[in-house]
Design a protein around this motif. Structure first.
Motif, PDB file in Angstrom:
ATOM      1  N   TYR A 100      34.451  51.980  41.946  1.00 27.82           N
ATOM      2  CA  TYR A 100      35.672  51.892  41.144  1.00 27.82           C
ATOM      3  C   TYR A 100      36.207  53.303  40.894  1.00 27.82           C
TER       4      TYR A 100
ATOM      5  N   ARG B 174      50.832  41.911  38.096  1.00 30.26           N
ATOM      6  CA  ARG B 174      49.742  41.441  37.235  1.00 30.26           C
ATOM      7  C   ARG B 174      49.415  39.990  37.564  1.00 30.26           C
TER       8      ARG B 174
ATOM      9  N   THR C  60      34.741  41.090  30.602  1.00 32.83           N
ATOM     10  CA  THR C  60      35.929  41.342  31.426  1.00 32.83           C
ATOM     11  C   THR C  60      35.597  41.521  32.900  1.00 32.83           C
ATOM     12  N   LEU C  61      34.668  42.432  33.205  1.00 28.67           N
ATOM     13  CA  LEU C  61      34.300  42.720  34.596  1.00 28.67           C
ATOM     14  C   LEU C  61      32.860  42.298  34.838  1.00 28.67           C
TER      15      LEU C  61
ATOM     16  N   ALA D 294      37.757  38.530  33.786  1.00 27.80           N
ATOM     17  CA  ALA D 294      38.982  38.876  34.512  1.00 27.80           C
ATOM     18  C   ALA D 294      38.701  39.082  35.993  1.00 27.80           C
ATOM     19  N   VAL D 295      37.613  39.799  36.302  1.00 31.13           N
ATOM     20  CA  VAL D 295      37.248  40.082  37.694  1.00 31.13           C
ATOM     21  C   VAL D 295      35.751  39.873  37.871  1.00 31.13           C
TER      22      VAL D 295
ATOM     23  N   MET E  77      41.882  45.987  34.629  1.00 29.16           N
ATOM     24  CA  MET E  77      41.188  44.731  34.333  1.00 29.16           C
ATOM     25  C   MET E  77      41.180  44.542  32.827  1.00 29.16           C
ATOM     26  N   ASP E  78      41.892  43.556  32.339  1.00 28.27           N
ATOM     27  CA  ASP E  78      42.036  43.328  30.905  1.00 28.27           C
ATOM     28  C   ASP E  78      41.391  42.018  30.498  1.00 28.27           C
TER      29      ASP E  78
ATOM     30  N   CYS F 246      40.292  53.358  37.589  1.00 32.23           N
ATOM     31  CA  CYS F 246      40.527  52.009  37.066  1.00 32.23           C
ATOM     32  C   CYS F 246      40.511  52.017  35.541  1.00 32.23           C
TER      33      CYS F 246
ATOM     34  N   PHE G  38      44.543  42.647  36.854  1.00 32.46           N
ATOM     35  CA  PHE G  38      44.005  41.299  36.703  1.00 32.46           C
ATOM     36  C   PHE G  38      43.620  41.100  35.244  1.00 32.46           C
ATOM     37  N   GLU G  39      44.017  39.970  34.690  1.00 36.42           N
ATOM     38  CA  GLU G  39      43.808  39.748  33.258  1.00 36.42           C
ATOM     39  C   GLU G  39      43.274  38.341  33.009  1.00 36.42           C
TER      40      GLU G  39
ATOM     41  N   ILE H 223      39.483  49.422  32.396  1.00 35.84           N
ATOM     42  CA  ILE H 223      38.840  48.163  32.031  1.00 35.84           C
ATOM     43  C   ILE H 223      38.838  48.063  30.509  1.00 35.84           C
TER      44      ILE H 223
END
Length: 560
Positions: free
Chosen positions: A389, A312, A379-380, A358-359, A373-374, A392, A345-346, A394
């Motif tokens: 994707y 992470r 977030t994204l 996050a991303v 992705m948190d 995944c 990824f957070e 999210i």
């Protein structure tokens, strides 16, 4: 010449040049000099004017389109291309310079940060326009669909970058936002015109009787070469030529010292500033507190972990603490051909800190497989270009999947989290600014569910499938499980009637207690999705050329 969208001008100039060449070639005339108006027996002016008018006809800003070539009186193809290219780049560089001057004069850190974003994304727009130019230069009518798809992708990316600048300055004080919008006004019109021209390219070829134009021709001046030409062509050939199931690491990152590096950033720092060679980074189990930035033109980077529950990467940059949304990402991908697998990824800033990414993916042909992705709000950030994707997860609260990429999500899990007080939740906020842009969010064979903390809140929190961040927001949800926590209206407005008539939202054969569409909003932009329409939004259709996905060997459903 004002700041202009180079691809639209170049496409105009290219077809003008071809048209003039065809007309003059048939009459046996001699070449006009670069400075010539072509007003002699060759009839260059009338040919050029006719061609420009034909090409500008499908655009929304015809006057801007025609005025951008008002001084192109020569019938020399090389001169037309060179003039359009040089003036356009000069104009955009002027915008970047002005952004720098504004930033240096800004009295507050927020304005300086916003203008720093403008410098970065406008520079990215120049790169998008440059590779559009390179694509035009190599144009082959036998591969017209593929070439046009690339150019539309990059023009759409240039628009997304321009919008990122405007979004950043909109949050500033004083008159900075208005100055930047004014500076970018002509750019906006020309980029829109460029998309119109490319979209209508086949018709243009037909109307100008250029069906025989199949050969590659050199469009820049004799002896001149783009220094990035070989790099770009290499990137095109090698993009994502890697099997995700058989990759071997070039380097290993491990906190315990068992790898070559202890941080991902240190591993990335060893790469050359320009690279098309596949570079694989294995990140061993652990929690890595860092910001990972994959630089522009460092293409084909692969990052994989030991599983998202074991590896992470965490950071907590956020807008509330003075960082621009664009720069808050824990992972920022600025290059093409990026892949991530078996990693999380957070952004841990929390729901009170507002935008905290996050991303962020700002590169073309990115693939994410079994990535978590948190975050909470934003977030994204699927910023632009083509993205895929698969498997995944999210999580987030407000607009937690947003941006203007052509992004397809297959067998993904979208988890709505408990927001801050007095906040509602929106899964998507697609940001298509132009009706001809390729941007779309497609959620297919996935799940939209709440976390336990969300459903425990009393009174009930409102949650929606999405809302229109930009006027032509476009989102399709197909064959997906939607849990009962989603409001029966389905979709939320952004503000008042903004975008409600121009958005494109649709649902097709979804299931679950939240999938009932009988009480959905009835805005003009809500679509009735037929099987034929649903098929047109599957991955093999929206990507057109999906080799970059299939070559990765990630599980992939091309159709329904």
């Amino acid at each position: 010449i004002a700041v202009t969208g180079v691809a639209s001008v170049l496409l105009v100039a290219m077809v003008v040049a071809v048209a003039v060449g065809v007309n003059r070639g048939g009459s046996g005339g001699t070449s006009d000099s670069p400075g010539s108006s072509g007003s002699g027996s060759g009839g260059g002016v009338s040919s050029t004017t006719k061609s420009v008018q034909a090409i500008c006809s499908p655009t929304d800003y015809k006057q801007t389109c025609e005025e951008s070539l008002a001084g192109a009186n020569s019938t020399d193809p090389k001169y037309l291309i060179k003039l359009a290219f040089q003036n356009t780049v000069k104009g955009i560089r002027s915008a970047i310079l002005n952004s720098t001057l504004y930033r240096e004069a800004a009295a507050d850190p927020n304005t300086k940060g916003a203008l720093q974003v403008c410098e970065e994304v406008l520079d990215n727009s120049v790169d998008d326009l440059q590779r559009s130019f390179d694509q035009v230069e190599a144009f082959d009518v036998n591969r017209m669909d593929e070439y046009i798809d690339d150019i539309k992708t990059w023009l759409s990316g240039a628009i997304a970058n321009k919008e990122a600048c405007i979004d950043a300055v909109n949050g500033t004080s004083g008159d900075t936002a208005e100055k930047m919008k004014k500076l970018l006004n002509t750019t906006s019109e020309m980029l829109s015109n460029g998309l119109a021209i490319v979209t209508d390219f086949s018709t243009i070829f037909s109307s100008l009787q250029l069906g025989s134009f199949t050969s590659r021709r050199r469009l820049m001046g004799e002896g001149e070469e783009n220094p990035d030409d070989g790099f770009v062509q290499s990137a095109r050939r090698r993009l994502l030529a890697v099997n995700i199931n058989t990759i071997k690491a070039n380097v290993t990152v491990a906190q315990d010292g068992s790898g070559q590096f202890k941080t991902i950033g240190a591993a990335l720092a060893t790469l050359p500033k320009k690279s098309n060679d596949t570079f694989v980074i294995h990140v061993k189990a652990g929690v890595y507190k860092e910001t990972v930035i994959v630089p522009k033109k460092v293409n084909n980077v692969v990052i994989y972990g030991d599983g998202p529950e074991k590896t992470r990467v965490v950071n907590n940059k956020n807008y509330a603490d003075g960082v621009q949304t664009f720069h808050t990402a824990t992972l920022a991908v600025n290059s093409d051909g990026f892949m991530a697998k078996d990693i999380a990824f957070e952004n841990s800033a929390g729901p009170t800190k507002h935008q905290a990414v996050a991303v962020r993916v700002s590169g073309d042909k990115a693939v994410f497989y079994n990535v978590v992705m948190d975050g909470y709000q934003d977030t994204l950030y699927a910023h632009g270009y083509r993205q895929f994707y698969r498997n995944c997860t999210i999580s987030g609260t407000i607009d937690f999947v947003f941006g203007d990429a052509t992004a397809v999500f297959q067998k993904c899990r979208f988890i709505v989290r408990k927001p801050d007080i007095n906040q509602n939740c929106m899964v998507t906020a697609q940001g298509r600014k132009d009706s001809r842009s390729i941007g779309v969010t497609v959620i297919q064979n996935s799940e939209i569910v709440p976390e336990a903390g969300f459903t425990a809140v009393k009174p009930k929190i409102d949650a929606f499938l999405g809302r229109p961040w930009k006027e032509y927001s476009r989102t399709l949800i197909m064959n997906t499980f939607i849990d009962g926590f989603i409001d029966p209206a389905g979709w939320s407005p952004w503000m008042g009637n903004y975008g409600l008539n121009t958005l494109y939202y649709g649902e097709y054969q979804n299931k679950g207690p939240g999938a009932d569409t009988s009480k959905r909003v009835t805005w003009k932009g809500i679509q009735k999705i037929t099987p034929e329409i649903a098929l047109s939004f599957t991955a093999q259709k929206v990507y057109l050329n999906d080799g970059w996905v299939t070559n990765s060997s990630v599980p992939y459903t091309p159709g329904l």
